[in-house]
Design an enzyme around this catalytic site. Structure first.
Site, PDB file in Angstrom:
ATOM      1  N   VAL A  29       0.825  -1.206   0.000  1.00 25.50           N
ATOM      2  CA  VAL A  29       0.000   0.000   0.000  1.00 25.50           C
ATOM      3  C   VAL A  29       0.867   1.267   0.000  1.00 25.50           C
ATOM      4  O   VAL A  29       0.644   2.191  -0.775  1.00 25.50           O
ATOM      5  CB  VAL A  29      -0.947   0.011   1.214  1.00 25.50           C
ATOM      6  N   HIS A  43     -28.875  10.021 -10.255  1.00 23.11           N
ATOM      7  CA  HIS A  43     -28.388  10.016 -11.641  1.00 23.11           C
ATOM      8  C   HIS A  43     -28.050  11.441 -12.060  1.00 23.11           C
ATOM      9  O   HIS A  43     -28.837  12.340 -11.788  1.00 23.11           O
ATOM     10  CB  HIS A  43     -29.461   9.467 -12.574  1.00 23.11           C
TER      11      HIS A  43
HETATM   12  P1  NAI Z   1       2.324  -3.887   2.886  1.00 23.52           P
HETATM   13  O1  NAI Z   1       2.216  -5.083   3.723  1.00 23.52           O
HETATM   14  O2  NAI Z   1       1.125  -3.272   2.305  1.00 23.52           O
HETATM   15  O3  NAI Z   1       3.300  -4.191   1.652  1.00 23.52           O
HETATM   16  C1  NAI Z   1       4.619  -4.601   1.817  1.00 23.52           C
HETATM   17  C2  NAI Z   1       5.092  -5.218   0.514  1.00 23.52           C
HETATM   18  O4  NAI Z   1       6.481  -5.414   0.598  1.00 23.52           O
HETATM   19  C3  NAI Z   1       4.436  -6.567   0.244  1.00 23.52           C
HETATM   20  O5  NAI Z   1       3.936  -6.593  -1.059  1.00 23.52           O
HETATM   21  C4  NAI Z   1       5.589  -7.546   0.447  1.00 23.52           C
HETATM   22  O6  NAI Z   1       5.489  -8.698  -0.349  1.00 23.52           O
HETATM   23  C5  NAI Z   1       6.770  -6.684   0.048  1.00 23.52           C
HETATM   24  N1  NAI Z   1       8.039  -7.137   0.614  1.00 23.52           N
HETATM   25  C6  NAI Z   1       8.278  -7.607   1.865  1.00 23.52           C
HETATM   26  N2  NAI Z   1       9.582  -7.918   2.008  1.00 23.52           N
HETATM   27  C7  NAI Z   1      10.172  -7.620   0.842  1.00 23.52           C
HETATM   28  C8  NAI Z   1      11.508  -7.716   0.368  1.00 23.52           C
HETATM   29  N3  NAI Z   1      12.495  -8.189   1.134  1.00 23.52           N
HETATM   30  N4  NAI Z   1      11.771  -7.333  -0.895  1.00 23.52           N
HETATM   31  C9  NAI Z   1      10.790  -6.845  -1.702  1.00 23.52           C
HETATM   32  N5  NAI Z   1       9.505  -6.759  -1.302  1.00 23.52           N
HETATM   33  C10 NAI Z   1       9.203  -7.123  -0.052  1.00 23.52           C
HETATM   34  O7  NAI Z   1       3.175  -2.850   3.758  1.00 23.52           O
HETATM   35  P2  NAI Z   1       3.440  -1.298   3.596  1.00 23.52           P
HETATM   36  O8  NAI Z   1       3.198  -0.844   2.209  1.00 23.52           O
HETATM   37  O9  NAI Z   1       4.747  -1.081   4.224  1.00 23.52           O
HETATM   38  O10 NAI Z   1       2.317  -0.680   4.508  1.00 23.52           O
HETATM   39  C11 NAI Z   1       2.195  -1.093   5.864  1.00 23.52           C
HETATM   40  C12 NAI Z   1       0.777  -1.109   6.294  1.00 23.52           C
HETATM   41  O11 NAI Z   1       0.319   0.218   6.514  1.00 23.52           O
HETATM   42  C13 NAI Z   1      -0.186  -1.677   5.274  1.00 23.52           C
HETATM   43  O12 NAI Z   1      -0.239  -3.070   5.337  1.00 23.52           O
HETATM   44  C14 NAI Z   1      -1.473  -1.077   5.716  1.00 23.52           C
HETATM   45  O13 NAI Z   1      -1.994  -1.835   6.762  1.00 23.52           O
HETATM   46  C15 NAI Z   1      -1.052   0.288   6.235  1.00 23.52           C
HETATM   47  N6  NAI Z   1      -1.300   1.300   5.190  1.00 23.52           N
HETATM   48  C16 NAI Z   1      -2.580   1.505   4.793  1.00 23.52           C
HETATM   49  C17 NAI Z   1      -2.864   2.422   3.815  1.00 23.52           C
HETATM   50  C18 NAI Z   1      -4.265   2.571   3.372  1.00 23.52           C
HETATM   51  O14 NAI Z   1      -5.152   2.075   4.051  1.00 23.52           O
HETATM   52  N7  NAI Z   1      -4.526   3.236   2.261  1.00 23.52           N
HETATM   53  C19 NAI Z   1      -1.823   3.230   3.198  1.00 23.52           C
HETATM   54  C20 NAI Z   1      -0.501   2.903   3.673  1.00 23.52           C
HETATM   55  C21 NAI Z   1      -0.273   1.986   4.643  1.00 23.52           C
END
Ligand code: NAI
Ligand code: FAD
Length: 476
Positions: A194, A455
């Site tokens: 995300v 609409h």
């Molecule tokens: P995320 O869990 O969404 O994505 C992390 C990504 O990094 C995954 O696709 C994973 O496969 C990848 N990854 C993990 N280790 C890796 C590696 N060694 N090399 C390459 N890729 C790797 O986590 P993110 O984006 O850090 O966000 C954290 C959390 O914050 C989200 O899960 C969400 O809960 C929250 N968030 C929510 C938002 C929203 O509601 N719009 C916006 C931003 C964050």
């Protein structure tokens, strides 16, 4: 000075500050401990969400979208703008102003609800005579207070990759990536989750060449497959270069920037040179140095505080909510848990249906969903109907120049109960609320189809997709 409270909340992010307000509304004497310090040395309420998360990221997403409109989309309206430019410092000033307004707003709400802000780091320090002790280490030393009920809402922080040091100059987490002083020419992002997609979009729209390196072979695995496929097409068209199935190797910084060695999905060694790198590979709970052991609480294998469906820990009078407990790390999930726990303490019978918590990714188009994906229903062996309707057949979407994407409704084959709704479009974040409401009320797809929708509006696509589950969309 030591005081006795009915409720002490640890952490004033969306989970903790909402829990504090609801508990105060219910007549309790409430204190909330918060240690957040902004880089300018000012203490602030609001947690990750308000200071370095939801609010600043959405401010920059909005600014960059305005710029992208001038650059990429305004022409089709017959409007031309000569050479639009970005003033990054003004954009950051606007974002910082919004953050300050919101965090000061919580200070006002605390005063209004007579909530005591305990400034400093809180740790539990044992229990006696039906009260839990909380130690606050602040600027003026250590104070010990007592409370009948403790709500742990200490949130989360970015997950680190071993051997990669975040300096928030060249190699950044979300905090640094929300404050670049200029648009990097080449931006690398590790993690196509995300944060990677949202912040990658911000800087791509402002002119960066963005490359996203993702370990998983599947893009947006949590989304419905149809949505993930549409999103991949759309992001590729915009110029976001997303490489799946990579293995990150050595990362080096120099005067010239950052050099990232990785293996691509075929196992071939590659090097990506960038001016800045954002690491966004998930978040981990803040559960260190909370003194949980002093009241007899242990963490689970993921470092989360173990709780039941009502956020009760194994220790009476101790609750945990938000990013420190199981479930999605989302602000609105934490807020709802805060309300639930305050009402539980007041002897009420609140309940959260975790299946009805919506998700939104604020890219362009936005992605939003609630409930099950089609692949989940298949793996659960559930019989379902699917209806999909495109925004390209909606007059309002065409008029607005937002005809990309669709709504997909999944409903039970026998009962017609809505099981999942998936939206990819502009304003998907707002459209999804109707689906969440329908699912909370256990509505059928027919119920959505029978509701009069305005609409012309984007919301008509929700109705058409619901009708399409019965193969009776009207405008297709
Ligand atoms: P995320 O869990 O969404 O994505 C992390 C990504 O990094 C995954 O696709 C994973 O496969 C990848 N990854 C993990 N280790 C890796 C590696 N060694 N090399 C390459 N890729 C790797 O986590 P993110 O984006 O850090 O966000 C954290 C959390 O914050 C989200 O899960 C969400 O809960 C929250 N968030 C929510 C938002 C929203 O509601 N719009 C916006 C931003 C964050
Ligand atoms: P937090 O917001 O992390 O707050 C916890 C607070 O506790 C912090 O202020 C911390 O200083 C304090 N604290 C910790 N330990 C102690 C202690 N011992 N003593 C005193 N204080 C302590 N979610 C969404 O739903 N929508 C979004 O659009 C969205 N965008 C995001 C964008 C980014 C860039 C990031 C990083 C996250 C985003 N999130 C979004 C996720 C969201 O920010 C979190 O899910 C949410 O902030 C969690 O709330 P919380 O109250 O549990 O924890």
């Amino acid at each position: 000075m030591s005081e006795r409270f009915d409720v002490v909340v640890i952490g004033a992010g969306p989970a903790g500050y909402i829990a504090s307000i609801r508990a105060a509304q219910l007549g309790f004497k409430v204190a909330c401990a918060e240690k957040w310090m902004n880089p300018d040395g000012e203490a602030a309420l609001g947690g990750t969400c308000l200071n370095v998360g939801c609010i600043p990221s959405k401010a920059l997403l909005a600014s960059s979208e305005e710029f992208a409109k001038l650059h990429e989309a305004i022409g089709e309206h017959g409007i031309s703008v000569e050479n639009p430019r970005v003033d990054v410092s003004k954009m950051l000033e606007r974002k910082n102003g919004i953050v300050k307004k919101m965090t000061k707003g919580i200070e006002f709400l605390f005063r209004k609800n007579r909530i005591t802000w305990l400034k400093g780091h809180a740790r539990l320090a044992g229990s006696a005579d039906g009260f839990h002790r909380v130690e606050i280490s602040g600027e003026s030393g250590v104070e010990v207070h007592e409370a009948k009920n403790i709500i742990i809402a200490s949130g989360s922080r970015p997950r680190a990759l071993p051997g990669i040091e975040i300096d928030n100059k060249l190699i950044c987490d979300n905090e640094g990536a929300l404050s670049f002083d200029k648009v990097p020419k080449r931006l690398a992002v590790i993690g196509a989750g995300v944060i990677g997609l949202e912040l990658g979009s911000v800087w791509r729209r402002l002119g960066s060449e963005v490359t996203v390196l993702e370990a998983m072979p599947k893009f947006l695995a949590a989304c419905d497959d149809a949505v993930a496929k549409e999103a991949a097409k759309s992001f590729a068209k915009q110029g976001l270069d997303i490489k799946l199935g990579v293995k990150i190797g050595e990362i080096k910084t120099s005067k010239k920037g950052v050099s990232i060695r990785y293996e691509d999905s075929s196992g071939t060694a590659q090097v990506l040179e960038a001016d800045r790198l954002v690491v966004s590979v998930g978040r981990v709970p803040n559960t260190h140095d909370l003194g949980l052991e002093t009241v007899g609480l242990a963490l689970d294998e993921r470092g989360l505080v173990p709780v039941d469906d009502h956020c009760r820990t194994a220790v009476g009078g101790v609750f945990a909510i938000g990013d420190v407990v199981r479930g999605p790390m989302l602000a609105h999930k934490g807020e709802d848990e805060g309300v639930m726990v305050a009402e539980l303490i007041a002897g009420q019978s609140p309940h959260i249906d975790y299946n009805c918590i919506p998700w939104v990714i604020y890219t362009s188009p936005e992605i939003a969903w609630v409930g099950r994906t089609e692949q989940q229903l298949k793996s659960e062996g559930r019989q379902y109907k699917s209806g999909q309707f495109p925004f390209a057949a909606n007059g309002r979407a065409l008029g607005m120049g937002h005809s990309d994407g669709f709504v997909k409704v999944l409903s039970d084959a026998q009962t017609d109960e809505v099981l999942g709704v998936h939206v990819i479009s502009a304003s998907a974040s707002d459209l999804i609320s109707e689906a969440a409401l329908a699912m909370e009320f256990k509505a059928s797809a027919e119920d959505i189809g029978r509701v009069c929708h305005p609409h012309p509006s984007m919301s008509e696509v929700m109705r058409e997709a619901a009708l399409a589950t019965d193969k009776r969309a009207l405008n297709m």
